[in-house]
Scaffold this motif. Structure first.
Motif, PDB file in Angstrom:
ATOM      1  N   ASP A  63      -4.367  -1.179   4.194  1.00 28.77           N
ATOM      2  CA  ASP A  63      -4.057  -1.538   5.578  1.00 28.77           C
ATOM      3  C   ASP A  63      -4.827  -0.625   6.530  1.00 28.77           C
ATOM      4  O   ASP A  63      -5.550   0.275   6.113  1.00 28.77           O
ATOM      5  N   ASP A  64      -4.666  -0.870   7.808  1.00 31.37           N
ATOM      6  CA  ASP A  64      -5.422  -0.126   8.807  1.00 31.37           C
ATOM      7  C   ASP A  64      -4.915   1.297   8.999  1.00 31.37           C
ATOM      8  O   ASP A  64      -5.508   2.069   9.760  1.00 31.37           O
ATOM      9  N   ASN A  65      -3.820   1.651   8.318  1.00 31.18           N
ATOM     10  CA  ASN A  65      -3.262   3.001   8.409  1.00 31.18           C
ATOM     11  C   ASN A  65      -3.694   3.896   7.250  1.00 31.18           C
ATOM     12  O   ASN A  65      -3.197   5.009   7.106  1.00 31.18           O
ATOM     13  N   GLY A  66      -4.597   3.391   6.419  1.00 32.91           N
ATOM     14  CA  GLY A  66      -5.083   4.182   5.297  1.00 32.91           C
ATOM     15  C   GLY A  66      -4.198   4.147   4.071  1.00 32.91           C
ATOM     16  O   GLY A  66      -4.336   4.983   3.171  1.00 32.91           O
ATOM     17  N   ASN A 116      -6.410  -6.594   3.735  1.00 33.64           N
ATOM     18  CA  ASN A 116      -7.701  -6.006   3.385  1.00 33.64           C
ATOM     19  C   ASN A 116      -7.741  -5.791   1.876  1.00 33.64           C
ATOM     20  O   ASN A 116      -6.794  -5.239   1.299  1.00 33.64           O
ATOM     21  N   ASN A 118      -9.781  -4.216  -1.437  1.00 27.60           N
ATOM     22  CA  ASN A 118     -10.723  -3.139  -1.736  1.00 27.60           C
ATOM     23  C   ASN A 118     -11.054  -3.098  -3.224  1.00 27.60           C
ATOM     24  O   ASN A 118     -10.162  -3.244  -4.067  1.00 27.60           O
ATOM     25  N   SER A 130     -12.312  -7.467   4.629  1.00 21.63           N
ATOM     26  CA  SER A 130     -11.304  -7.235   5.658  1.00 21.63           C
ATOM     27  C   SER A 130     -10.692  -8.543   6.149  1.00 21.63           C
ATOM     28  O   SER A 130     -11.365  -9.576   6.192  1.00 21.63           O
ATOM     29  N   ALA A 131      -9.416  -8.456   6.530  1.00 24.07           N
ATOM     30  CA  ALA A 131      -8.708  -9.551   7.204  1.00 24.07           C
ATOM     31  C   ALA A 131      -8.814 -10.866   6.446  1.00 24.07           C
ATOM     32  O   ALA A 131      -9.221 -11.893   6.992  1.00 24.07           O
ATOM     33  N   ARG A 158     -17.115   4.754   3.613  1.00 25.47           N
ATOM     34  CA  ARG A 158     -17.271   4.053   4.886  1.00 25.47           C
ATOM     35  C   ARG A 158     -18.489   3.142   4.842  1.00 25.47           C
ATOM     36  O   ARG A 158     -19.399   3.324   4.028  1.00 25.47           O
TER      37      ARG A 158
END
Length: 206
Positions: A63-66, A116, A118, A130-131, A158
């Motif tokens: 998620d976007d919070n790591g 997301n 990975n 993503s998304a 990244r």
């Protein structure tokens, strides 16, 4: 399967450059960026940086919070699904309907909510989608090839800048290899500067 690799700096650069290794997804999306899988820093001339590459892939949601879900091993041909856990959070699981060609597919079967997805190789992030919306799928397929190049201000895990990806045009073919040295030459300053070059040496085949 793990492949034992050693990066050796035989260039005229004294460890000032950052060497990045990454993979290109065989089925990339239009707006997808390559991920810096491993970054080698401060490796001086004639110094060695050992590491391992694995042909095994693991998949996890993020998620976007790591935060990340537990990883699931996924060979080419695997199909995974994203369903809703009792807690309401997305849950990654193996599909019951077998394999799918030579890709790794992750299908979002939730009623709502994008995820997301990975892909990890040797414990490090190699690619990400993503998304991924409900009803859509993330598709991965990797060949045993690492790409290598030199850049600056690169952060492991990244997305790489397009300029770095376009300049890192040296593929390292690892199929059938048990171990090898990755030797960097070139570099330098002024009129005697040469482009960086990378070559596999001391290759031990399976």
């Amino acid at each position: 399967m793990n492949i034992a690799l050693r990066f050796i700096n035989r260039s005229n650069d004294c460890g000032n450059s950052e060497v990045v290794l990454f993979q290109r997804d065989v089925v990339p999306e239009f707006d997808e960026l390559a991920i810096a899988w491993r970054v080698i820093r401060y490796c001086g001339r004639d110094c060695i940086h050992p590491f391992a590459y694995s042909s095994d892939v693991e998949v996890a949601l993020g998620d976007d919070n790591g935060n990340f879900s537990p990883r699931i091993a996924a060979a080419n041909g695997s199909r995974l699904i994203v369903a809703t856990h009792a807690s309401g959070r997305p849950r990654l699981a193996r599909a019951l309907d077998g394999t799918v060609h030579s890709n790794i597919e992750v299908v979002n079967q939730m009623g709502r909510g994008a995820v997301n997805v990975n892909a990890f190789v040797a414990g490090r992030l190699m690619a990400a989608k993503s998304a991924v919306a409900p009803g859509q799928k993330a598709i991965f397929r990797f060949s045993p090839v690492l790409w290598i190049g030199v850049g600056s201000q690169i952060e492991e895990g990244r997305a790489l800048a397009s300029a770095v990806v376009s300049s890192a045009n040296t593929p390292l073919e690892l199929a059938g290899i048990a171990s090898a040295d990755i030797v960097m030459t070139g570099g330098g300053a002024g009129e005697t500067a040469q482009p960086f070059q990378f070559k596999l040496e001391n290759v031990l085949r399976l």
